[in-house]
Every structure is written in C-alpha cells, then in structure tokens.
Design a protein around this motif. Structure first.
Motif, PDB file in Angstrom:
ATOM      1  N   HIS A 233      -8.364   0.878  -0.913  1.00 44.88           N
ATOM      2  CA  HIS A 233      -8.829   1.601   0.269  1.00 44.88           C
ATOM      3  C   HIS A 233      -9.555   2.832  -0.247  1.00 44.88           C
ATOM      4  CE1 HIS A 233      -6.352   0.050   3.929  1.00 44.88           C
ATOM      5  NE2 HIS A 233      -7.410  -0.685   3.643  1.00 44.88           N
TER       6      HIS A 233
ATOM      7  N   GLU B 144       0.870  -1.198   0.000  1.00 43.27           N
ATOM      8  CA  GLU B 144       0.000   0.000   0.000  1.00 43.27           C
ATOM      9  C   GLU B 144       0.897   1.234   0.000  1.00 43.27           C
ATOM     10  OE1 GLU B 144      -2.877   0.155   3.207  1.00 43.27           O
ATOM     11  OE2 GLU B 144      -3.232   2.282   2.888  1.00 43.27           O
TER      12      GLU B 144
ATOM     13  N   ASP C  28     -11.185   2.816   3.908  1.00 38.41           N
ATOM     14  CA  ASP C  28     -10.284   3.297   4.962  1.00 38.41           C
ATOM     15  C   ASP C  28     -10.688   4.736   5.246  1.00 38.41           C
ATOM     16  OD1 ASP C  28      -8.320   3.607   6.813  1.00 38.41           O
ATOM     17  OD2 ASP C  28      -6.622   3.293   5.465  1.00 38.41           O
TER      18      ASP C  28
ATOM     19  N   GLU D 167      -5.019   3.292  -2.394  1.00 41.45           N
ATOM     20  CA  GLU D 167      -5.886   4.083  -1.526  1.00 41.45           C
ATOM     21  C   GLU D 167      -6.149   5.431  -2.204  1.00 41.45           C
ATOM     22  OE1 GLU D 167      -5.619   4.130   2.715  1.00 41.45           O
ATOM     23  OE2 GLU D 167      -5.955   6.297   2.811  1.00 41.45           O
TER      24      GLU D 167
HETATM   25 MG    MG Z   1      -5.086   2.774   3.966  1.00 42.69          MG
END
Ligand code: MG
Ligand code: 3MF
Length: 348
Positions: free
Chosen positions: A241, A177, A286, A213
């Motif tokens: 995310h 990530e 997230d 993300e």
């Molecule tokens: Mg995240």
C-alpha cells in the motif's frame, strides 16, 4: 532507456475516493457511487480494485448468504465490463458492535466467533470476485490498556483464526497488513517483522504473506523500503500500500512521494531491483485526498501517486549503475549521496 525488470499492475480501493470527513469535521465532498468510482479508476489507468467486504455488499450483516453472493456477482460483472480485476476483498472487522473489543482477539468468545464467521463470508466474496487473495488489516487487535488482554493469548487467537480460514478454503491466500497503532493505542501485530513471524506459526505458511503500507512502516519508526526488502527476503511481499506519511502523526495516507521523495524512490528501487510483480504481486495505492480537495479533483491524488511511481521507476532505471558500483567499491558514500540527490533533481 534500460529495460524495466518488474511488471507493474496498479490497484486502489473505493475508500480512496472519499468524502473528506475527519474526527473534527463532517464530509466536504459528495459520495460517488461505486459504479462511477470503478469506471474512473479504469480511466486513470488502474488494472485492479481493492475492496472491503461491505464495499462489495453494503450492510452485509443484515443479508442472507444467497443475497450476499447475488450482490457480489453483480460487482464481478461490473469489473468484467470495465476490464478490471479484483485484487482483494478485506473483512471490515472494526465497525460492528461485535468488534468493539477486538475481532479475533475480543475477550467475548461470541464476538470472536462473529469475526471468524464474518471473515468466512469475506472469503466467499473473494472467490466470487476471483480476487488474488484476502487482505486482513488487524485494526482492533491490540489494547488501549495492557491489563485488558494477554499478549501471548492474543497472538495465538489470531493464529487460530487464520488457521480456521485457511482450513475453510484450501486455496485461500491471506495477506497480513500490519500497523503499529490507530485505532488502538498498541497493535499486537505492529510491524512487518511481526506479520512475517505470524505467517510461520499458521498451519500453512505457504499461503500466508504480508502487505507493507508506507505510512504504517513510518508510524512504526521504520523505513518502508527496508520493510519491503525484509518481506521480499522471506518471499512474503505479495502486495504493498504505497502512500506517504509526515512522521509520527495521525495516519495521513498522503499521496505517494508527497512527503519524502527519496523514501519513495527507495521503495520503487527495492521493488524494481527484485523484479516485483512477476509472481502476480500488485502495486496497491492506499491514498487519501486532502480535506481541501474539491469534488472535481476527487481522483487527482490517485492519478498523481501512480504517475509518481512511474516517474520514480524511470529514475531507478536510469541510475548510472557503473558509477554506483564504483562508488560502493570505493566506499565513497558521500559522493553516492550527492549523486542520488542530483539524479532525483535532474542535475549532473
Ligand atoms: Mg492500507
Ligand atoms: C488502515 C488501512 C486500511 C487497510 C484496508 C485493507 C482502510 O490504515 O490501511 O484501510 O488498508 O482495510 O486491508
């Protein structure tokens, strides 16, 4: 309504139900116990839970391996009893005194060793929870000042750490990530391109993928839906995310679609046109509640983000594809632009 191509399973983490502290002020909501969070996550219609290793086993550095596994089994039973799956367990490599100068890239070899050993324990917890894969957010792998580290060495140190983990468990899958900054001034694996590149230099790239993300792409000045498309083209987008971010500010983790609905629409569009989820990919959220959020509304941002995804899925599936193709053929992007905006606003 046209058929939906993707198969969407939603997940979120216990850290998404938070106490609201920020660097300028203390907690404003009470801590909700994990058991309660998991039950609420299920009630909201989620299918899975994302964890950090110490969300599963608090204070894990102070515990024996047997004790850690015992506590992990307890969480697995809790998930089973709610009918939820674990999406991933991520090592929290940014909290302990040993990770002050980075984890896999610390200048102290003893600290680098700690980071790998800690992550092996995280792999064991992943296995105990039968999670889909392990996610690594490389929080402190970067620099505050460039002269403190050598960028090439850092990249190779991360590769060596990933290799050690892939060798530790031959069935393990790892998702990187990326994030360009925060907490570091500059992260070494800062964009999805860096993360995808990193997968190819590991000893088994077929077991290393990426997680995009939204906020992290925006912080890098990039379009999240393009980042998703890039990773999809490499067969590497195994998780996302979703959230939102108001430009180049601190990492906000706003509710999905809250800042830029058209951006959010295009993220759903790129996933849906691919048929995301058919290979077990998750739609992870997230998102952070605003500090102003009252205790009783602790989960609203999660419910809203999931619902916004579903609403946008409807917008994607009801797009007039014939008209879209016709406008693309005619290179009439002004009309296509107008049509998309009207479609999003529910106007003709
Ligand atoms: Mg995240
Ligand atoms: C930071 C993040 C992290 C990761 C998490 C899982 C705390 O900006 O997004 O959330 O998502 O550590 O890898």
């Amino acid at each position: 309504m046209p058929k939906i191509r993707g198969q969407y399973r939603f997940s979120c983490g216990p850290w998404n139900v938070s106490e609201g502290a920020d660097p300028f002020g203390p907690e404003v909501r009470r801590t909700v116990p994990l058991t309660r969070k998991i039950r609420e996550i299920k009630n909201l219609g989620f299918d899975g839970v994302q964890f950090h290793d110490d969300d599963v086993v608090p204070d894990l550095d102070a515990k024996s391996h047997a004790q850690i596994m015992k506590e992990a089994r307890r969480v697995k039973r809790l998930l089973d009893s709610e009918g939820l799956e674990a999406e991933f367990v991520a090592p929290r490599l940014w909290f302990s005194p040993q990770t002050i100068d980075g984890a896999f890239t610390s200048n102290d070899p003893k600290c680098r060793h700690y980071a790998i050993e800690r992550t092996k324990i995280c792999v064991d917890i992943n296995n105990e929870l039968e999670a889909s894969w392990m996610v690594v957010w490389l929080a402190r792998e970067g620099t505050y000042i460039r002269e403190s580290k050598n960028a090439r060495t850092q990249v190779l140190q991360i590769r060596d750490a990933l290799d050690a983990l892939l060798e530790y468990d031959p069935r393990l899958r790892i998702l990187i990530e990326p994030k360009p900054n925060e907490p570091m001034d500059s992260s070494i694996i800062s964009t999805i391109g860096h993360a995808v590149g990193m997968t190819y230099i590991t000893c088994d790239s077929s077991r290393v993928g990426v997680l995009v993300e939204t906020a992290h792409s925006i912080l890098a000045g990039l379009d999240p839906s393009d980042d998703m498309g890039y990773a999809l083209a490499h067969g590497k987008l195994w998780s996302v995310h979703l959230n939102d971010q108001g430009g180049l500010k601190f990492d906000e983790d706003k509710s999905f679609g809250s800042y830029n609905l058209r951006h959010a629409f295009n993220q759903v569009r790129v996933l849906e046109e691919y048929g995301y989820g058919r290979n077990g990919e998750w739609v992870g959220l997230d998102v952070k509640a605003m500090r102003t959020t009252k205790q009783t509304a602790s989960y609203k941002h999660l419910a809203n983000s999931r619902q916004t995804f579903l609403n946008l899925l409807e917008k994607v599936s009801t797009l007039d594809r014939k008209l879209e193709a016709q406008l693309i053929r005619a290179r009439d992007y002004e009309e296509l632009d107008r049509y998309i905006l009207c479609h999003l606003m529910g106007k003709k």
